[in-house]
Write an enzyme that holds these catalytic residues in place. Structure first.
Site, PDB file in Angstrom:
ATOM      1  CG  PHE A 114     100.274  70.739   9.443  1.00 34.63           C
ATOM      2  CD1 PHE A 114      99.675  69.497   9.273  1.00 34.63           C
ATOM      3  CD2 PHE A 114     101.378  71.048   8.652  1.00 34.63           C
ATOM      4  CE1 PHE A 114     100.160  68.578   8.343  1.00 34.63           C
ATOM      5  CE2 PHE A 114     101.878  70.144   7.724  1.00 34.63           C
ATOM      6  CZ  PHE A 114     101.268  68.907   7.567  1.00 34.63           C
TER       7      PHE A 114
ATOM      8  CB  VAL B 178     103.528  74.150  11.919  1.00 35.32           C
ATOM      9  CG1 VAL B 178     102.859  73.738  13.223  1.00 35.32           C
ATOM     10  CG2 VAL B 178     104.066  72.943  11.171  1.00 35.32           C
ATOM     11  CB  CYS B 179      99.007  77.570  13.100  1.00 32.67           C
ATOM     12  SG  CYS B 179      98.481  78.958  14.124  1.00 32.67           S
ATOM     13  CB  VAL B 180     103.786  80.186  15.278  1.00 32.60           C
ATOM     14  CG1 VAL B 180     103.089  81.506  15.053  1.00 32.60           C
ATOM     15  CG2 VAL B 180     104.735  80.319  16.452  1.00 32.60           C
TER      16      VAL B 180
ATOM     17  N   GLY C  95     100.626  75.824  17.611  1.00 32.64           N
ATOM     18  CA  GLY C  95     101.747  74.972  17.978  1.00 32.64           C
ATOM     19  C   GLY C  95     102.278  75.271  19.374  1.00 32.64           C
TER      20      GLY C  95
END
Lengths: 116, 97, 131, 128
Positions: free
Chosen positions: C40, C78-80, C83
């Site tokens: 994501f 999830v891309c930190v 995010g």
């Protein structure tokens, strides 16, 4: 005034706020004296060799508005300080653990997003 | 060979032009989501000569938009299972947005 | 059998992309493939919010992703960096950034862009679902 | 036209296609981020500027309102990550009334056949 969230340093009678990982809350607070105080607090000593690298990092950030990953950091150091110092092993010796991270923190660059 | 996916209407900016520039021999174009509107006969945006016989529309997305009975005859109707089958056939896919 | 990575840029409910990605994943698994990674990125990170509460008569995208993660062992990454900018953080990152709350729980997992590069290189197929 | 398919070393390069202009959305920044991370991992990376993505290279950009960061410093940083192959669609420059002289970095232009050939020659690519 920014509320010091976790750890504060006092440099020349001024409070400097750092987050829980030791990064400056406000990058505008950075000065060479603040860097020295941060290093001392982390149990590090900044020699002229360390300062050369911190200056490369600050110059990198001024030009590109980003902190470098390890490879481009090595390249930037090689370009400014020569082949001998532009080696990851040299930087590892100066800033054990993670040169790109530790040196960037002391140079007052933004906290990385753990993206690599 | 590449499977191209497009999710915008043919009237949206520049996407179809860029897609057609990138479209090579043997490629396939699948219209999904709002891209389905490009399946109408005479819809602007697609050059029939380029993609005739190599273009499909996702059945479920066309149906929900009232397009199923209107799809141009040169366009294949592909269901979700067929979409997956296309990705088996084409090692690479590119989504245009 | 092929291994798939899906790249989801679409926020839940704003556009159709997240739903298309889920339906694609389910169809691919039904054909015997493995969907190993969903990454994501961009506004797609909102799919990981544990605070999602859609009306009962609409599909619950968060629950659907979770079910995919649990039943198909799909890694939900999830891309930190994306995010953090958008308030999509797990407990560890919340602590790291001195935040009082967090919004991501397993099976969603915050990771770096390196995991996306890795997925592109190691899986047989990469399919992108834009907003 | 430059032959895009010859270099054997590039067939496994990751091609990042940039199709969005700077400032109005985060696509360009997030696409360049992926390129930088891949390069930091030692992967060979190439960029193709297509469509409105050619605006990313326009000379004379600055930071945006509310100090929104620009993407031009990121592009200048590419050489530090050893990302040196920058392809630009000539037709997309033409469509926007631009020439390579308007661009901030040296690039290689491609005609439409060249764009299609580049896409076809690279098994790994992502569009942003």
């Amino acid at each position: 005034m920014t509320m010091p969230s976790s750890q504060t340093l006092t440099v020349d009678g001024r409070f400097v706020a750092r987050d829980s990982e030791g990064y400056l809350v406000s990058l505008d607070d950075w000065s060479p004296e603040v860097a020295e105080a941060m290093a001392q607090d982390e149990g590090r000593e900044l020699t002229p060799a360390h300062w050369e690298v911190l200056n490369v990092l600050r110059d990198f950030y001024r030009r590109y508005e980003a902190a470098p990953a390890m490879r481009p950091l090595v390249k930037a150091v090689r370009q400014s300080l020569g082949e001998e110092k532009g080696q990851s092993i040299y930087l590892m010796r100066l800033f054990p653990e993670s040169p790109a991270k530790v040196a960037a923190r002391l140079a007052g660059l933004p906290k990385p997003t753990n993206c690599l | 060979m590449t499977l191209h996916l497009i999710i915008r209407t043919p009237h949206s900016s520049g996407i179809f032009a860029d897609l057609l520039d990138a479209f090579a021999d043997g490629d396939y174009l699948l219209l999904i989501e709002d891209g389905c509107y490009a399946a109408l006969p005479g819809a602007a945006g697609l050059d029939d000569a380029v993609v005739a016989g190599r273009i499909g529309v996702l059945r479920e997305d066309a149906e929900s938009r009232g397009l199923l009975a209107r799809v141009a005859p040169s366009i294949e109707i592909v269901d979700m299972d067929g979409f997956v089958a296309l990705t088996e056939r084409f090692p690479k896919s590119l989504s245009w947005f | 059998m092929l291994s798939y990575a899906l790249l989801v840029h679409a926020a839940p409910y704003s556009t159709q992309g997240a739903l298309s990605a889920l339906r694609f994943a389910e169809a691919a698994i039904a054909r015997g493939h493995r969907v190993e990674t969903v990454f994501f990125y961009h506004d797609g990170v909102h799919n990981a919010s544990t605070l999602m509460a859609p009306p009962q008569d609409e599909v619950h995208l968060g629950e659907r992703w979770k079910r995919l993660g649990e039943t198909a062992q799909t890694a939900l990454l999830v891309c930190v960096a994306a995010g953090l900018r958008r308030g999509i953080v797990d407990g560890t990152e919340a602590t790291r950034h001195d935040l009082a709350q967090y919004s991501v729980e397993p099976p969603f997992e915050l990771t770096g862009i390196g995991q996306l590069v890795d997925a592109v290189l190691t899986h047989d197929r990469l399919i992108t679902f834009p907003p | 036209m430059t032959d895009t398919t010859q270099s054997a070393s590039s067939s496994e390069a990751l091609l990042i296609v940039l199709r969005h202009p700077p400032h109005g959305s985060s696509w360009l920044r997030e696409g360049i981020d992926v390129a930088l991370v891949a390069a930091a991992f030692g992967r060979e990376v190439e960029l193709l500027f297509q469509g409105d993505g050619v605006f990313a290279l326009l000379e004379g950009q600055a930071a945006g309102a509310l100090d929104q960061k620009g993407t031009h410093p990121q592009l200048k940083m590419l050489e530090m990550y050893d990302i040196e192959r920058l392809w630009v669609s000539q037709r997309d420059l033409d469509r926007r009334g631009l020439t390579v002289d308007d661009l901030m970095l040296p690039v290689t232009t491609l005609d439409p056949d060249g764009v299609a050939a580049l896409h076809a020659a690279r098994p790994l690519s992502l569009i942003f």
